[in-house]
Design a protein around this motif. Sequence first.
Motif, mmCIF file in Angstrom:
data_model
loop_
_atom_site.group_PDB
_atom_site.id
_atom_site.type_symbol
_atom_site.label_atom_id
_atom_site.label_comp_id
_atom_site.label_asym_id
_atom_site.label_seq_id
_atom_site.Cartn_x
_atom_site.Cartn_y
_atom_site.Cartn_z
ATOM 1 N N LEU A 66 0.753 -1.258 0.014
ATOM 2 C CA LEU A 66 -0.058 0.124 -0.168
ATOM 3 C C LEU A 66 0.850 1.223 -0.064
ATOM 4 N N VAL A 67 1.923 1.188 0.687
ATOM 5 C CA VAL A 67 2.811 2.337 0.876
ATOM 6 C C VAL A 67 3.299 2.639 -0.578
ATOM 7 N N THR A 68 3.826 1.627 -1.319
ATOM 8 C CA THR A 68 4.319 1.273 -2.720
ATOM 9 C C THR A 68 3.420 2.052 -3.662
ATOM 10 N N ALA A 69 2.273 1.549 -3.428
ATOM 11 C CA ALA A 69 1.262 2.095 -4.533
ATOM 12 C C ALA A 69 0.933 3.630 -4.401
ATOM 13 N N LEU A 70 0.951 3.859 -3.151
ATOM 14 C CA LEU A 70 0.441 5.255 -2.622
ATOM 15 C C LEU A 70 1.529 6.514 -3.267
ATOM 16 N N SER A 71 2.743 6.046 -2.912
ATOM 17 C CA SER A 71 3.838 6.786 -3.064
ATOM 18 C C SER A 71 4.193 6.905 -4.379
ATOM 19 N N THR A 72 4.012 5.794 -5.406
ATOM 20 C CA THR A 72 3.912 5.703 -6.878
ATOM 21 C C THR A 72 2.965 6.752 -7.427
ATOM 22 N N ALA A 73 1.632 6.521 -6.838
ATOM 23 C CA ALA A 73 0.795 7.439 -7.292
ATOM 24 C C ALA A 73 1.095 9.078 -7.166
ATOM 25 N N ALA A 74 1.816 9.378 -5.988
ATOM 26 C CA ALA A 74 1.818 10.597 -5.572
ATOM 27 C C ALA A 74 3.053 11.214 -6.708
ATOM 28 N N ALA A 75 3.948 10.293 -7.016
ATOM 29 C CA ALA A 75 4.878 10.723 -7.995
ATOM 30 C C ALA A 75 4.498 10.968 -9.436
ATOM 31 N N VAL A 76 3.541 10.111 -9.738
ATOM 32 C CA VAL A 76 2.804 10.073 -11.095
ATOM 33 C C VAL A 76 1.877 11.200 -11.246
ATOM 34 N N GLY A 77 1.341 11.495 -10.021
ATOM 35 C CA GLY A 77 0.476 12.759 -10.144
ATOM 36 C C GLY A 77 0.852 14.107 -10.562
ATOM 37 N N VAL A 78 2.253 14.276 -10.162
ATOM 38 C CA VAL A 78 2.792 15.574 -10.570
ATOM 39 C C VAL A 78 3.182 15.554 -12.226
ATOM 40 N N VAL A 79 3.291 14.409 -12.975
ATOM 41 C CA VAL A 79 3.727 14.397 -14.277
ATOM 42 C C VAL A 79 2.576 14.444 -15.049
ATOM 43 N N ARG A 80 2.399 15.723 -15.939
ATOM 44 C CA ARG A 80 1.260 15.657 -16.885
ATOM 45 C C ARG A 80 1.491 16.778 -17.809
ATOM 46 N N GLY A 81 0.639 16.690 -19.013
ATOM 47 C CA GLY A 81 0.627 17.821 -19.880
ATOM 48 C C GLY A 81 1.756 17.695 -20.887
ATOM 49 N N TRP A 82 2.376 16.429 -21.108
ATOM 50 C CA TRP A 82 3.747 16.298 -21.934
ATOM 51 C C TRP A 82 3.296 15.414 -23.167
ATOM 52 N N GLY A 83 1.990 15.434 -23.522
ATOM 53 C CA GLY A 83 1.455 14.413 -24.530
ATOM 54 C C GLY A 83 1.515 13.051 -23.699
ATOM 55 N N LEU A 84 0.441 12.132 -24.282
ATOM 56 C CA LEU A 84 0.042 11.157 -23.741
ATOM 57 C C LEU A 84 1.165 10.198 -23.700
ATOM 58 N N GLY A 85 1.869 9.870 -24.944
ATOM 59 C CA GLY A 85 3.087 8.982 -24.586
ATOM 60 C C GLY A 85 4.215 9.311 -23.865
ATOM 61 N N ARG A 86 4.587 10.561 -23.899
ATOM 62 C CA ARG A 86 5.705 11.179 -23.042
ATOM 63 C C ARG A 86 5.273 11.157 -21.742
ATOM 64 N N THR A 87 4.005 11.719 -21.603
ATOM 65 C CA THR A 87 3.642 11.700 -19.970
ATOM 66 C C THR A 87 3.878 10.192 -19.414
ATOM 67 N N THR A 88 3.384 9.181 -20.254
ATOM 68 C CA THR A 88 3.396 7.825 -19.666
ATOM 69 C C THR A 88 4.874 7.488 -19.350
ATOM 70 N N ILE A 89 5.894 7.686 -20.223
ATOM 71 C CA ILE A 89 7.160 7.349 -20.124
ATOM 72 C C ILE A 89 7.739 8.215 -18.902
ATOM 73 N N GLY A 90 7.317 9.663 -18.777
ATOM 74 C CA GLY A 90 7.868 10.450 -17.678
ATOM 75 C C GLY A 90 7.205 10.023 -16.480
ATOM 76 N N ALA A 91 6.005 9.531 -16.491
ATOM 77 C CA ALA A 91 5.479 9.068 -15.291
ATOM 78 C C ALA A 91 6.064 7.764 -14.473
ATOM 79 N N LEU A 92 6.818 6.766 -15.628
ATOM 80 C CA LEU A 92 7.147 5.710 -15.153
ATOM 81 C C LEU A 92 8.813 6.118 -14.826
ATOM 82 N N CYS A 93 9.269 6.758 -15.344
ATOM 83 C CA CYS A 93 10.617 7.251 -14.735
ATOM 84 C C CYS A 93 10.617 8.043 -13.809
#
Length: 301
Positions: A66-93
């Motif tokens: 649960l900690v891992t999932a929530l901390s991952t979601a917290a990081a992903v939530g900041v990454v947006r607006g780069w275009g769908l493909g690059r946003t996905t790669i940026g969120a993963l990175c």
Amino acid sequence: MQGVLTGFAVIAVVIGVGYLIGLRGHLGDQGREVLTKLAFHVASPALLFTTLARADLSVIFSSRLLVTALSTAAAVGVVRGWGLGRTTIGALCSSYVNSGNLGIPIAVYVLGDASLVAPVLLFQLVGVTPVALTVLDLASGAGGKSPLWLRLLTPLRNPIAVGSLAGVAVSASGLKVPAPVMDPLTLIGGMSVPAVLLAFGISLCGSTLPGRGPDRRLVLLSVVLKSVGQPAAAWALAAGVFGLHGAQLLDVVVTSALPAAQNLYTYASTYGVGERLARDSILVSTVASVPVLVVVATLLG
């Protein structure tokens, strides 16, 4: 400390070999592409299947997950607006940690138990990877104008997602895969990590220093989120929300502080989106994670 240094030393040596191969042109102009396709379509699915088929799925319901999932979601939530493909790669990175070839040796030497990376490994393989690759499939136009029901089955057409889900199904069913089937898959899966690292090393030939060019801001943001933001969020959630302390707190923070995984470059290269973003983010976050892990191990160990 030894685990941190050992894990990074192994990765650095293999990437260095890949760089030399690319520098000397031993694999020709298509060497990196061949290694990437080998890892994505053959070796990685085999590795994920054999890993998950033997895994204890009970760790999915642990507080660490649960900690891992929530901390991952917290990081992903900041990454947006780069275009769908690059946003996905940026969120993963920004959130997808190197739980395999780096996480396992660090778990052994720093945490004393390799199984402690299992929650994050399963979460990423079963939850994050199929979703992210489905988004990349759809963003790349692989779905075309197919009917909605067919597009919803996109994960079942992705070799990595299929390998992951098949492994989970075998583990959940309690079936034992016969040795004549499992042994060849294990052998093939053993090529995954070296192929990814070698391809990554080859990609560094002739490239400019990381963190420059049009993706500079995106690279720096993803590295800060990965190296500082995610472990900080994990610490706050683990200590403040779930009441973890001692060894359990150290476990979740160390795993969250691991750098971005090398296989993210394979995904970016396969789909032809955010390749430089992935390569630079992985490289810089790997370097940055060394002092971060040392500090975490010192303060919480």
